[in-house]
Motif scaffolding. Structure first.
Motif, PDB file in Angstrom:
ATOM      1  N   THR A 127       0.836  -1.197   0.000  1.00  0.00           N
ATOM      2  CA  THR A 127       0.000   0.000   0.000  1.00  0.00           C
ATOM      3  C   THR A 127       0.870   1.247   0.000  1.00  0.00           C
ATOM      4  O   THR A 127       1.997   1.230   0.500  1.00  0.00           O
ATOM      5  CB  THR A 127      -0.914   0.042   1.239  1.00  0.00           C
ATOM      6  OG1 THR A 127      -0.116   0.152   2.418  1.00  0.00           O
ATOM      7  CG2 THR A 127      -1.766  -1.220   1.318  1.00  0.00           C
ATOM      8  N   GLN A 128       0.327   2.319  -0.535  1.00  0.00           N
ATOM      9  CA  GLN A 128       1.061   3.575  -0.580  1.00  0.00           C
ATOM     10  C   GLN A 128       1.302   4.118   0.822  1.00  0.00           C
ATOM     11  O   GLN A 128       2.322   4.740   1.099  1.00  0.00           O
ATOM     12  CB  GLN A 128       0.288   4.615  -1.415  1.00  0.00           C
ATOM     13  CG  GLN A 128       1.091   5.863  -1.764  1.00  0.00           C
ATOM     14  CD  GLN A 128       2.365   5.539  -2.555  1.00  0.00           C
ATOM     15  OE1 GLN A 128       2.345   4.715  -3.459  1.00  0.00           O
ATOM     16  NE2 GLN A 128       3.463   6.166  -2.169  1.00  0.00           N
ATOM     17  N   LEU A 129       0.348   3.876   1.723  1.00  0.00           N
ATOM     18  CA  LEU A 129       0.479   4.335   3.104  1.00  0.00           C
ATOM     19  C   LEU A 129       1.725   3.745   3.752  1.00  0.00           C
ATOM     20  O   LEU A 129       2.496   4.443   4.417  1.00  0.00           O
ATOM     21  CB  LEU A 129      -0.761   3.946   3.917  1.00  0.00           C
ATOM     22  CG  LEU A 129      -0.743   4.306   5.410  1.00  0.00           C
ATOM     23  CD1 LEU A 129      -0.689   5.815   5.599  1.00  0.00           C
ATOM     24  CD2 LEU A 129      -1.967   3.716   6.120  1.00  0.00           C
ATOM     25  N   ALA A 130       1.941   2.435   3.565  1.00  0.00           N
ATOM     26  CA  ALA A 130       3.087   1.773   4.177  1.00  0.00           C
ATOM     27  C   ALA A 130       4.414   2.204   3.566  1.00  0.00           C
ATOM     28  O   ALA A 130       5.461   2.035   4.181  1.00  0.00           O
ATOM     29  CB  ALA A 130       2.924   0.259   4.066  1.00  0.00           C
ATOM     30  N   LYS A 131       4.359   2.768   2.362  1.00  0.00           N
ATOM     31  CA  LYS A 131       5.585   3.236   1.705  1.00  0.00           C
ATOM     32  C   LYS A 131       5.965   4.650   2.136  1.00  0.00           C
ATOM     33  O   LYS A 131       7.053   5.120   1.814  1.00  0.00           O
ATOM     34  CB  LYS A 131       5.411   3.197   0.185  1.00  0.00           C
ATOM     35  CG  LYS A 131       5.249   1.800  -0.392  1.00  0.00           C
ATOM     36  CD  LYS A 131       5.059   1.859  -1.908  1.00  0.00           C
ATOM     37  CE  LYS A 131       4.869   0.459  -2.501  1.00  0.00           C
ATOM     38  NZ  LYS A 131       4.657   0.490  -3.957  1.00  0.00           N
ATOM     39  N   SER A 132       5.078   5.310   2.869  1.00  0.00           N
ATOM     40  CA  SER A 132       5.308   6.705   3.238  1.00  0.00           C
ATOM     41  C   SER A 132       6.433   6.824   4.263  1.00  0.00           C
ATOM     42  O   SER A 132       6.464   6.076   5.249  1.00  0.00           O
ATOM     43  CB  SER A 132       4.031   7.319   3.823  1.00  0.00           C
ATOM     44  OG  SER A 132       2.946   7.158   2.943  1.00  0.00           O
ATOM     45  N   PRO A 133       7.353   7.763   4.076  1.00  0.00           N
ATOM     46  CA  PRO A 133       8.393   8.013   5.080  1.00  0.00           C
ATOM     47  C   PRO A 133       7.762   8.426   6.408  1.00  0.00           C
ATOM     48  O   PRO A 133       6.778   9.175   6.431  1.00  0.00           O
ATOM     49  CB  PRO A 133       9.200   9.166   4.465  1.00  0.00           C
ATOM     50  CG  PRO A 133       8.913   9.100   3.013  1.00  0.00           C
ATOM     51  CD  PRO A 133       7.510   8.613   2.888  1.00  0.00           C
ATOM     52  N   GLY A 134       8.306   7.921   7.488  1.00  0.00           N
ATOM     53  CA  GLY A 134       7.808   8.264   8.817  1.00  0.00           C
ATOM     54  C   GLY A 134       6.653   7.427   9.289  1.00  0.00           C
ATOM     55  O   GLY A 134       6.185   7.594  10.423  1.00  0.00           O
ATOM     56  N   ILE A 135       6.158   6.511   8.456  1.00  0.00           N
ATOM     57  CA  ILE A 135       4.969   5.745   8.819  1.00  0.00           C
ATOM     58  C   ILE A 135       5.204   4.838  10.023  1.00  0.00           C
ATOM     59  O   ILE A 135       4.300   4.576  10.816  1.00  0.00           O
ATOM     60  CB  ILE A 135       4.464   4.914   7.606  1.00  0.00           C
ATOM     61  CG1 ILE A 135       3.042   4.395   7.859  1.00  0.00           C
ATOM     62  CG2 ILE A 135       5.415   3.767   7.282  1.00  0.00           C
ATOM     63  CD1 ILE A 135       2.008   5.478   7.972  1.00  0.00           C
ATOM     64  N   PHE A 136       6.441   4.365  10.205  1.00  0.00           N
ATOM     65  CA  PHE A 136       6.727   3.453  11.319  1.00  0.00           C
ATOM     66  C   PHE A 136       6.894   4.193  12.655  1.00  0.00           C
ATOM     67  O   PHE A 136       7.015   3.555  13.697  1.00  0.00           O
ATOM     68  CB  PHE A 136       7.962   2.603  11.019  1.00  0.00           C
ATOM     69  CG  PHE A 136       7.747   1.650   9.887  1.00  0.00           C
ATOM     70  CD1 PHE A 136       6.940   0.545  10.043  1.00  0.00           C
ATOM     71  CD2 PHE A 136       8.332   1.861   8.643  1.00  0.00           C
ATOM     72  CE1 PHE A 136       6.715  -0.338   9.007  1.00  0.00           C
ATOM     73  CE2 PHE A 136       8.123   0.990   7.593  1.00  0.00           C
ATOM     74  CZ  PHE A 136       7.300  -0.111   7.764  1.00  0.00           C
ATOM     75  N   ALA A 137       6.917   5.519  12.589  1.00  0.00           N
ATOM     76  CA  ALA A 137       6.949   6.312  13.815  1.00  0.00           C
ATOM     77  C   ALA A 137       5.618   7.012  14.053  1.00  0.00           C
ATOM     78  O   ALA A 137       5.513   7.882  14.912  1.00  0.00           O
ATOM     79  CB  ALA A 137       8.073   7.349  13.745  1.00  0.00           C
ATOM     80  N   SER A 138       4.584   6.622  13.292  1.00  0.00           N
ATOM     81  CA  SER A 138       3.290   7.292  13.368  1.00  0.00           C
ATOM     82  C   SER A 138       2.377   6.651  14.405  1.00  0.00           C
ATOM     83  O   SER A 138       2.653   5.569  14.928  1.00  0.00           O
ATOM     84  CB  SER A 138       2.614   7.276  11.991  1.00  0.00           C
ATOM     85  OG  SER A 138       2.296   5.954  11.608  1.00  0.00           O
ATOM     86  N   PHE A 139       1.249   7.310  14.652  1.00  0.00           N
ATOM     87  CA  PHE A 139       0.339   6.938  15.736  1.00  0.00           C
ATOM     88  C   PHE A 139      -0.304   5.566  15.519  1.00  0.00           C
ATOM     89  O   PHE A 139      -0.385   4.760  16.437  1.00  0.00           O
ATOM     90  CB  PHE A 139      -0.738   8.018  15.855  1.00  0.00           C
ATOM     91  CG  PHE A 139      -1.489   7.997  17.145  1.00  0.00           C
ATOM     92  CD1 PHE A 139      -0.842   8.244  18.352  1.00  0.00           C
ATOM     93  CD2 PHE A 139      -2.852   7.735  17.180  1.00  0.00           C
ATOM     94  CE1 PHE A 139      -1.535   8.235  19.552  1.00  0.00           C
ATOM     95  CE2 PHE A 139      -3.556   7.720  18.370  1.00  0.00           C
ATOM     96  CZ  PHE A 139      -2.891   7.977  19.563  1.00  0.00           C
ATOM     97  N   PHE A 140      -0.783   5.303  14.306  1.00  0.00           N
ATOM     98  CA  PHE A 140      -1.459   4.045  14.018  1.00  0.00           C
ATOM     99  C   PHE A 140      -0.671   3.132  13.089  1.00  0.00           C
ATOM    100  O   PHE A 140      -1.111   2.027  12.788  1.00  0.00           O
ATOM    101  CB  PHE A 140      -2.843   4.298  13.416  1.00  0.00           C
ATOM    102  CG  PHE A 140      -3.832   4.841  14.399  1.00  0.00           C
ATOM    103  CD1 PHE A 140      -4.194   4.121  15.520  1.00  0.00           C
ATOM    104  CD2 PHE A 140      -4.404   6.092  14.205  1.00  0.00           C
ATOM    105  CE1 PHE A 140      -5.109   4.619  16.438  1.00  0.00           C
ATOM    106  CE2 PHE A 140      -5.323   6.603  15.126  1.00  0.00           C
ATOM    107  CZ  PHE A 140      -5.671   5.867  16.244  1.00  0.00           C
ATOM    108  N   GLY A 141       0.486   3.563  12.590  1.00  0.00           N
ATOM    109  CA  GLY A 141       1.324   2.710  11.778  1.00  0.00           C
ATOM    110  C   GLY A 141       0.804   2.488  10.372  1.00  0.00           C
ATOM    111  O   GLY A 141      -0.200   3.085   9.958  1.00  0.00           O
TER     112      GLY A 141
END
Length: 521
Positions: free
Chosen positions: A225-239
């Motif tokens: 998914t494009q969401l999972a490819k986004s930079p910073g996603i692994f440090a985000s609130f819901f991942g």
């Protein structure tokens, strides 16, 4: 190596000493299985917490879900604390203790048998317990393989056999009281151990803020998914994948409400004040241990260079290698603490599982059905034999699974939790609060969850995409039970009204006790 070896020897020595010390508490069935229903709040709360969290959580779940969801995996730890501990004690604790004492039931299958006046229901429940507790037990041993391979240069098979033998000795000798006291000691180790490990790993990456900043720079180019490819996603609130993360939260948090070895802890509560104290203590314990485990796992991608050197998007040696590699650079003394931490987590859960399984088979399946004349002494003897047999079977399965790499720890536990909690959670909870639950609704729910989880093992590709994961399938079974039980109960023959009136009167009975208490003798 000497430091780690001495720590392990001292740990095992204490466990065995407590087992033999508690022999005086295990001279009858009630003492062996429930310690005479006289276990205090600290022991009960720690027994609940240490049975909850094992090497499966620390190595398997924290590693896999930390890698997949980043820092958002901490939601699973928070769910474990507030749903799996706080709400479980508040909703189930008091009513389980009162109703189980009224029915004179010592196990969950026995509760179903007496609550619905059905020996067949009790037998099937005990079979479900035995069948699905085995893969859970096998997964405990496998959680140790990576850590022992990292910390000691000895064969994993030896570690598994040694751990199983020592656990068997202290459970056979001291029963539930030995398990509860050892759980308390093991829980203290877990609290301090996980705190020290989290601080040490974060310090190795420059502290919390630097580690979080580093995590925010990572993305997954292989994500679907494009969401999972986004930079910073692994440090985000819901991942990167909140839907599947929700499945993890439901399975690992709500699942405890229907697990026999967890619910059985409420049977042994001593008095009212112990419920209040136990609720606070177990919630705090879960917050530190589960929260710490998943929080630590959330930083797993900071070690991508070592875990995924080829850049394929997943750890080359599997998700179960994430946490061990994160810890491999710790000082020897702290590494020794980690080994003791994981041993504590695994042995406490193992002892709870084998005690629950052996008591269930003895009291609910063999007594009165296979062996007609079974006095107290014979029941105790059979339970001890079954503990040994259960440990042997689970060790064999663990070694086979380890050698053949059948599945990840998380999936193995997901099948077990999904089947057990899916089958028992809704019927058990409704039975404590609602007189209208029928025997047929229990049958339907038992068969539905068992069938779904067995099918998930053998025909997984035929499932809808969301339910192909054993974790999501298990969560689905639990939630489905809350619909199945009331719907089937409304259209099936009603239970014996007089029996239910008498049973539910145990909640309204007036008791005269000291003001600090609210439970009768």
């Amino acid at each position: 190596m000497l430091i780690k070896f001495l720590l392990v020897v001292a740990f095992f020595g204490v466990m065995l000493a407590i087992g033999f010390y508690c022999r005086k508490h295990s001279t009858d069935v009630s003492g062996f299985v429930l310690a005479g229903r006289s276990v205090g709040p600290w022991l009960t709360a720690f027994a609940y917490g240490t049975s909850y969290f094992s090497a499966v959580v620390f190595v398997g779940y924290a590693g896999q879900f930390g890698w997949r969801y980043g820092i958002a995996a901490t939601w699973a730890g928070l769910g474990n604390a507030f749903i799996g501990s706080l709400m479980a004690w508040a909703v189930l604790g008091r009513r389980t203790r009162i109703m189980s004492q009224y029915l004179s039931s010592a196990t969950m299958p026995d509760f179903f048998g007496k609550r619905f006046k059905s020996d067949a229901l009790k037998i099937v429940a005990s079979i479900i317990c035995f069948v699905f507790l085995i893969p859970y037990t096998a997964s405990l041993y496998n959680g140790l393989s990576r850590l022992f391979g990292m910390a000691f240069d000895i064969d994993y098979s030896i570690c598994v056999i040694f751990m199983a033998v020592l656990t068997g000795i202290y459970v056979v000798a001291g029963g539930y009281m030995a398990t509860a006291i050892n759980d308390f000691i093991q829980g203290i180790i877990m609290l301090f151990g996980i705190t020290a490990v989290v601080l040490a790993v974060l310090a190795s990456k420059g502290g919390f803020l630097n580690a979080l900043a580093g995590l925010a720079e990572i993305s997954d180019a292989h994500a679907t998914t494009q969401l999972a490819k986004s930079p910073g996603i692994f440090a985000s609130f819901f991942g990167p994948d909140p839907v599947n993360l929700l499945g993890v939260v439901i399975l690992t948090s709500l699942g405890t409400w229907g697990l026999p070895q967890m619910v059985q802890k409420f049977y042994a509560i001593k008095n009212e004040s112990d419920i209040t104290k136990g609720t606070v203590i177990s919630t705090f314990f879960a917050l530190v241990v589960a929260g710490g485990c998943y929080f630590l796992g959330g930083f797993g991608r900071l070690f991508t260079a070592q875990l995924d050197p080829t850049g394929i998007g997943v750890p080359v040696e599997g998700y179960d290698s994430v946490i061990p590699l994160m810890l491999s650079g710790l000082p020897d003394l702290l590494l020794g603490v980690v080994v003791i931490l994981v041993l504590s987590a695994s042995m406490s859960t193992l002892s709870s599982l084998v005690l629950a399984s052996s008591s269930t088979l003895t009291l609910d399946l063999l007594k009165g059905h296979v062996i007609k004349d079974m006095n107290e002494a014979k029941q105790l003897f059979v339970m001890r034999i079954l503990i040994v047999m259960f440990i042997i079977i689970s060790v064999i399965l663990a070694l086979i699974q380890y050698r053949s790499n059948v599945t990840f720890i998380a999936q193995l536990m997901g099948v077990s939790w999904g089947a057990l909690a899916g089958a028992f959670l809704a019927p058990f909870m409704y039975s404590l609060y609602w007189k209208g639950v029928t025997k047929l609704s229990c049958w339907v729910n038992f068969l539905f969850s068992s069938f779904v989880m067995i099918a998930n093992i053998f025909v997984r590709p035929s499932f809808p995409a969301l339910l192909q994961s054993p974790i999501n399938a298990g969560a689905f079974c639990m939630l489905a039970g809350f619909v199945i039980v009331p719907v089937v109960s409304l259209v099936t023959p009603k239970p014996d009204k007089q029996f239910l009136e008498d049973a539910f009167n145990c909640y309204t009975k007036t008791v005269t006790v000291r003001q600090s208490k609210a439970l009768g003798d």
